[in-house]
Design an enzyme around this catalytic site. Sequence first.
Site, short mmCIF file in Angstrom:
data_model
loop_
_atom_site.label_atom_id
_atom_site.label_comp_id
_atom_site.label_asym_id
_atom_site.label_seq_id
_atom_site.Cartn_x
_atom_site.Cartn_y
_atom_site.Cartn_z
N LYS A 17 0.47 -0.91 0.23
CA LYS A 17 -0.27 -0.38 0.21
C LYS A 17 1.13 0.50 -0.43
O LYS A 17 0.76 1.79 -1.00
CB LYS A 17 -1.16 0.30 1.23
CG LYS A 17 -1.95 -1.13 1.34
CD LYS A 17 -3.18 -0.86 2.63
CE LYS A 17 -2.49 -1.30 2.91
NZ LYS A 17 -1.26 -2.25 4.31
N ARG A 93 -10.23 1.85 7.36
CA ARG A 93 -9.42 0.01 7.91
C ARG A 93 -11.06 -0.51 8.75
O ARG A 93 -11.11 -2.32 9.21
CB ARG A 93 -8.45 -0.15 8.92
CG ARG A 93 -7.15 -0.70 8.79
CD ARG A 93 -6.21 -0.58 9.74
NE ARG A 93 -5.19 0.19 8.93
CZ ARG A 93 -4.15 -0.16 9.24
NH1 ARG A 93 -3.53 -1.08 9.19
NH2 ARG A 93 -3.78 0.53 8.11
N ARG A 130 11.61 -5.51 5.00
CA ARG A 130 11.29 -4.00 5.64
C ARG A 130 12.34 -3.54 6.38
O ARG A 130 12.78 -4.02 7.19
CB ARG A 130 10.18 -3.91 5.36
CG ARG A 130 9.74 -2.47 5.68
CD ARG A 130 8.30 -2.35 5.86
NE ARG A 130 7.65 -2.20 6.65
CZ ARG A 130 6.14 -2.12 6.74
NH1 ARG A 130 6.27 -1.66 5.63
NH2 ARG A 130 5.35 -3.08 7.70
N ARG A 163 10.70 -1.39 11.32
CA ARG A 163 10.05 -0.76 12.20
C ARG A 163 9.88 -1.20 13.40
O ARG A 163 9.31 -3.08 13.41
CB ARG A 163 8.98 -0.66 11.07
CG ARG A 163 7.69 -0.05 10.76
CD ARG A 163 7.11 0.83 9.37
NE ARG A 163 5.67 -0.17 9.85
CZ ARG A 163 4.17 0.58 9.27
NH1 ARG A 163 5.22 0.54 7.36
NH2 ARG A 163 3.53 -0.93 9.63
N ARG A 174 -1.37 -7.52 13.52
CA ARG A 174 -2.62 -7.13 12.33
C ARG A 174 -2.62 -7.82 11.63
O ARG A 174 -3.57 -7.25 11.36
CB ARG A 174 -1.02 -6.69 11.89
CG ARG A 174 -0.62 -4.54 12.76
CD ARG A 174 1.35 -4.40 12.61
NE ARG A 174 1.22 -4.38 10.95
CZ ARG A 174 2.94 -5.11 10.79
NH1 ARG A 174 3.66 -5.06 11.54
NH2 ARG A 174 2.77 -3.76 9.38
P1 AP5 Z 1 4.76 -1.65 1.97
O1 AP5 Z 1 4.52 -1.03 0.73
O2 AP5 Z 1 5.39 -0.68 3.32
O3 AP5 Z 1 3.12 -2.43 2.73
P2 AP5 Z 1 2.28 -1.85 2.80
O4 AP5 Z 1 1.10 -2.49 2.41
O5 AP5 Z 1 2.09 -0.81 3.27
O6 AP5 Z 1 2.27 -2.90 4.51
P3 AP5 Z 1 2.02 -1.98 6.06
O7 AP5 Z 1 3.36 -2.78 7.15
O8 AP5 Z 1 2.58 -0.45 5.75
O9 AP5 Z 1 0.55 -2.62 6.62
P4 AP5 Z 1 0.39 -1.79 7.70
O10 AP5 Z 1 -1.33 -1.75 7.09
O11 AP5 Z 1 0.17 -2.72 8.82
O12 AP5 Z 1 0.73 -0.56 8.61
P5 AP5 Z 1 0.39 0.82 8.42
O13 AP5 Z 1 1.29 1.95 8.94
O14 AP5 Z 1 -0.59 0.84 7.68
O15 AP5 Z 1 5.63 -2.85 1.26
C1 AP5 Z 1 6.28 -3.53 2.58
C2 AP5 Z 1 7.58 -4.49 2.12
O16 AP5 Z 1 6.87 -4.33 0.80
C3 AP5 Z 1 8.37 -3.18 1.65
O17 AP5 Z 1 9.40 -3.64 2.00
C4 AP5 Z 1 8.39 -2.70 0.40
O18 AP5 Z 1 9.87 -2.08 -0.14
C5 AP5 Z 1 7.98 -4.02 -0.04
N1 AP5 Z 1 7.66 -4.52 -1.53
C6 AP5 Z 1 6.51 -3.64 -1.63
N2 AP5 Z 1 6.16 -4.06 -2.97
C7 AP5 Z 1 7.50 -5.04 -3.53
C8 AP5 Z 1 6.35 -5.45 -4.23
N3 AP5 Z 1 5.75 -5.60 -5.47
N4 AP5 Z 1 7.88 -5.93 -4.85
C9 AP5 Z 1 8.64 -6.67 -3.60
N5 AP5 Z 1 8.61 -5.93 -2.71
C10 AP5 Z 1 8.11 -4.62 -2.53
O19 AP5 Z 1 -0.49 0.93 10.23
C11 AP5 Z 1 0.57 0.75 11.06
C12 AP5 Z 1 -0.32 1.00 12.33
O20 AP5 Z 1 -1.17 2.38 12.59
C13 AP5 Z 1 -1.68 -0.23 12.76
O21 AP5 Z 1 -0.62 -1.80 12.77
C14 AP5 Z 1 -2.51 1.21 13.60
O22 AP5 Z 1 -1.85 0.73 14.61
C15 AP5 Z 1 -2.67 1.83 13.76
N6 AP5 Z 1 -3.19 2.84 12.29
C16 AP5 Z 1 -3.08 2.75 10.97
N7 AP5 Z 1 -4.09 3.51 10.05
C17 AP5 Z 1 -4.57 3.35 10.99
C18 AP5 Z 1 -6.67 2.62 10.97
N8 AP5 Z 1 -7.27 3.58 9.72
N9 AP5 Z 1 -7.25 3.01 11.95
C19 AP5 Z 1 -6.74 2.48 12.90
N10 AP5 Z 1 -5.00 1.78 13.37
C20 AP5 Z 1 -4.85 2.60 11.75
MG MG Z 2 2.43 0.87 5.00
#
Ligand code: AP5
Ligand code: MG
Length: 224
Positions: A17, A93, A130, A163, A174
């Site tokens: 994402k 979410r 990552r 992270r 998660r």
């Molecule tokens: P990456 O692009 O980082 O993946 P992502 O889908 O963004 O995954 P996240 O772990 O960031 O999602 P998340 O939902 O757990 O975290 P968020 O920050 O939103 O890609 C992952 C890896 O793969 C990277 O190393 C990248 O380089 C690699 N990669 C990507 N594409 C690739 C490809 N095509 N080929 C090879 N490698 C690739 O949320 C964190 C926390 O915040 C949550 O747990 C919660 O506590 C809070 N939070 C955030 N939003 C909310 C909400 N709406 N409601 C409640 N709590 C929330």
């Molecule tokens: Mg992310």
Amino acid sequence: MNPGARLVILGKQGAGKGTQAVRLSRHYVVPHVSTGDTFRAAVRSGSEFGKRAQKYLEAGELVPDEVVIGVVRERLTHDDTTHRGFVLDGFPRTVQQAEALMEIVVPQGLDVAIDLEIDTRVVLERLASRRVCSDCGANYSVSDNPPRVPGICDVCGGDVVQRDDDTEAAIRRRLELYDHETAPLVDWFDERGLLARMDGMGSPDQVTERLVTEIDRRKKFRPR
Ligand code: AP5
Ligand code: MG
């Protein structure tokens, strides 16, 4: 290229994402609005808000709906997002967040909600690889996209680290929350004619090309 877009990116943890949201925000010249990045920046700042958010993030728990909705509502009332659009990454979410979003984006609505589909086996490999910059939050992968100098951010020179929520226990939590709270949103958006299911496998460039083709096709039918 046709600037402006109003996009939601759904997908489980590690689906890509953040990686794709950054690219789409450059392509369509719209702000990238990431709730996860907003909370991580608040934690880094050491503010009271950040201290409260930290305990949810480290445990892999969801921040309460009313807090997240308040943050997004505030961000989406700025001129840049109301005029040009946005790429929402990590929001909504829960169904409650999705319902709030549809009220916030009246009258323009959304162009499309993209579900990035990917196997859990692949996301576990991606999350293990990552690394992120502890200063600016730039994203790297030790296997596919390492920083030019190991451990140092290409963008700002900050330390590149794992992270805090990329621990086995927080990742498990998660993914569980994704299945219970967020996966139902795929059908929720589908029922409203807003969903595009997209294959999240392949290189980041291949995925971006796929997404842009689909988004442009949808935008054609939603003149603003
Ligand atoms: P990456 O692009 O980082 O993946 P992502 O889908 O963004 O995954 P996240 O772990 O960031 O999602 P998340 O939902 O757990 O975290 P968020 O920050 O939103 O890609 C992952 C890896 O793969 C990277 O190393 C990248 O380089 C690699 N990669 C990507 N594409 C690739 C490809 N095509 N080929 C090879 N490698 C690739 O949320 C964190 C926390 O915040 C949550 O747990 C919660 O506590 C809070 N939070 C955030 N939003 C909310 C909400 N709406 N409601 C409640 N709590 C929330
Ligand atoms: Mg992310």
